[in-house]
Scaffold this motif. Structure first.
Motif, PDB file in Angstrom:
ATOM      1  N   GLU A  16       0.841  -1.189   0.000  1.00  0.00           N
ATOM      2  CA  GLU A  16       0.000   0.000   0.000  1.00  0.00           C
ATOM      3  C   GLU A  16       0.879   1.243   0.000  1.00  0.00           C
TER       4      GLU A  16
ATOM      5  N   SER B 279       0.747   5.840   0.189  1.00  0.00           N
ATOM      6  CA  SER B 279       0.073   7.130   0.230  1.00  0.00           C
ATOM      7  C   SER B 279       1.074   8.143  -0.308  1.00  0.00           C
TER       8      SER B 279
ATOM      9  N   ALA C 215       0.741   2.508  -8.225  1.00  0.00           N
ATOM     10  CA  ALA C 215      -0.021   2.882  -7.034  1.00  0.00           C
ATOM     11  C   ALA C 215       0.398   4.254  -6.522  1.00  0.00           C
TER      12      ALA C 215
ATOM     13  N   ARG D  86      -1.284   6.775  -8.820  1.00  0.00           N
ATOM     14  CA  ARG D  86      -2.727   6.852  -8.573  1.00  0.00           C
ATOM     15  C   ARG D  86      -3.032   7.560  -7.252  1.00  0.00           C
ATOM     16  N   SER D  87      -2.220   7.304  -6.234  1.00  0.00           N
ATOM     17  CA  SER D  87      -2.418   7.967  -4.952  1.00  0.00           C
ATOM     18  C   SER D  87      -2.195   9.471  -5.075  1.00  0.00           C
TER      19      SER D  87
ATOM     20  N   GLU E 238      -5.062  11.275  -6.402  1.00  0.00           N
ATOM     21  CA  GLU E 238      -6.174  11.384  -5.458  1.00  0.00           C
ATOM     22  C   GLU E 238      -5.738  12.019  -4.152  1.00  0.00           C
TER      23      GLU E 238
ATOM     24  N   LYS F 252      -4.471   9.638  -1.162  1.00  0.00           N
ATOM     25  CA  LYS F 252      -5.342   8.544  -0.696  1.00  0.00           C
ATOM     26  C   LYS F 252      -4.539   7.253  -0.550  1.00  0.00           C
TER      27      LYS F 252
ATOM     28  N   THR G  32      -3.577   3.825  -1.100  1.00  0.00           N
ATOM     29  CA  THR G  32      -3.879   3.099  -2.342  1.00  0.00           C
ATOM     30  C   THR G  32      -3.234   1.717  -2.326  1.00  0.00           C
ATOM     31  N   ARG G  33      -4.033   0.733  -2.605  1.00  0.00           N
ATOM     32  CA  ARG G  33      -3.544  -0.653  -2.644  1.00  0.00           C
ATOM     33  C   ARG G  33      -2.755  -0.908  -3.947  1.00  0.00           C
TER      34      ARG G  33
ATOM     35  N   ARG H 281      -1.852  -2.946  -7.033  1.00  0.00           N
ATOM     36  CA  ARG H 281      -2.575  -3.921  -7.819  1.00  0.00           C
ATOM     37  C   ARG H 281      -1.740  -5.164  -8.072  1.00  0.00           C
TER      38      ARG H 281
END
Length: 392
Positions: A208, A210, A375, A378-379, A382, A385, A387-388, A390
């Motif tokens: 994960e 952030s 990830a 993508r975090s 956002e 956030k 983020t897991r 993938r």
């Protein structure tokens, strides 16, 4: 003697210096064992540069059409900008060739997955040059972790990873700033090295993240920032990021990278701290590893008056010395020998004599790294956030 005919595609720093020098140095180790890399062909766009490269490294021939040359090769080395990795590597895999590819594996996670799947189907050897795995300081840090000198019984650790440069203040013309090479930008470039190195040393996976990402506008005195979560950042390549990465055992490491840290040329520092000790290695001071011992593996604490950071000079090639050192004590190896380490171990694999202590990073390994950098991106989009990562 097993001859491995090499087709090297690319003529930048990686294709024109790092890889061919590493291959030629690796031959010094591999010939006595029965394998030799043959500099068969170098492919690129610039005919004049190709002629110089041919003379420099002794290639048998040059080509401006890499597709025509794949059939004659045993090993295809892809050392081109990111977006060209996939078509070249996929063509080589389809032809049943062993493939070496520069990192990042692809220009996105989806592309990396396609490449890893193709490698699995082909069943041929692959390697992605996460070169810092071959740094003597990194190999020694990994040994100290494995030998129980850093983490205690619980396996707890924390740490930091920084990769800072300053050449990005000079303009945006380099291909690394182009979103065509991947919108991850610096996350896929420097961040991929950071993710790989942390996982390599610790033997654990990031699950994960952030993160905050940034995109720069202007240069020099006019430099300004747009956050990755800003709509204006959409479709642009990331220029800087900070992230907290959480591992599969719940521990965390912070990461930071940018190309506008004035005064830093290649400041790549990795620090890991556990219950028993700490290790710190930094690229600009690559001849040394810093080690702190607090508690020995048998549980005995080091006396307070004996504790302190020790600077280990990474230059002893003896049997109980440092991996990837081969001169005499006091003379340290450098950056280009990191690549040599990986080509030597690829050669051992091709010989059927793999080193039980080290395996080169494959397309599957690089795809997992791509899942982490995806990830982080993508975090950042956002606004941090959690983020897991993938599935790769």
């Amino acid at each position: 003697m097993k001859k491995i005919k090499v087709l090297l595609i690319g003529q930048g720093f990686m294709g024109g210096i790092a890889h061919p020098r590493a291959i030629l140095e690796a031959n010094l180790r591999l010939r006595p064992l029965g394998l030799e890399y043959v500099m068969d062909c170098v492919a690129g766009r610039n005919q004049e540069k190709l002629a110089v490269t041919q003379k420099t490294y002794g290639y048998a021939r040059v080509s401006t059409d890499w597709r025509r040359e794949i059939g004659a090769a045993d090993l295809v080395v892809v050392a081109t900008p990111n977006r060209e990795h996939a078509p070249m590597a996929l063509a080589a895999l389809q032809a049943g060739k062993a493939v070496v590819c520069e990192k990042p594996l692809g220009s996105s996670l989806d592309v990396a997955r396609e490449m890893a799947a193709a490698a699995a189907r082909a069943g041929t050897p692959t390697m992605v040059t996460f070169c810092y795995q071959g740094a003597p300081g990194v190999l020694e840090a990994r040994r100290l972790v494995r030998d129980g000198l850093v983490m205690g019984k619980s396996g707890y650790f924390e740490g930091t990873s920084q990769f800072l440069q300053d050449w990005g203040r000079g303009g945006r013309t380099d291909f690394r700033f182009s979103p065509e090479q991947g919108v991850g930008g610096i996350v896929e470039d420097l961040g991929a090295h950071q993710v790989d190195l942390l996982q390599f040393i610790l033997g654990k996976r990031i699950v994960e993240v952030s993160a905050q990402t940034r995109h720069y506008e202007g240069d020099g005195e006019e430099l300004s920032m747009v956050r990755g979560s800003d709509p204006r950042a959409r479709g642009r390549a990331v220029d800087a990021f900070e992230a907290v990465a959480y591992f599969d055992n719940g521990c965390a490491v912070t990461l930071r990278a940018n190309r506008t840290s004035t005064g830093h040329k290649a400041f790549f520092e990795t620090s890991i701290h556990g219950n028993r000790g700490g290790v710190r290695w930094e690229l600009e001071d690559q001849g040394f590893l810093k080690f702190y011992s607090h508690t020995r593996p048998d549980g005995r604490k080091v006396a307070s008056h004996e504790r302190g950071w020790t600077s280990i000079h990474l230059s002893d090639p003896g049997a109980d010395g440092h991996a990837n050192t081969d001169t005499v004590p006091g003379l340290a190896n450098g950056y280009l020998q990191y690549f040599r380490w990986q080509y030597v171990h690829l050669g051992l694999h091709l010989l059927g004599q793999p080193d039980p202590g080290y395996s080169v990073p494959t397309f599957a390994d690089a795809c997992q790294v791509a899942a982490v950098t995806d990830a982080i991106y993508r975090s950042g989009r956002e606004d941090g956030k959690l983020t897991r990562v993938r599935e790769a």
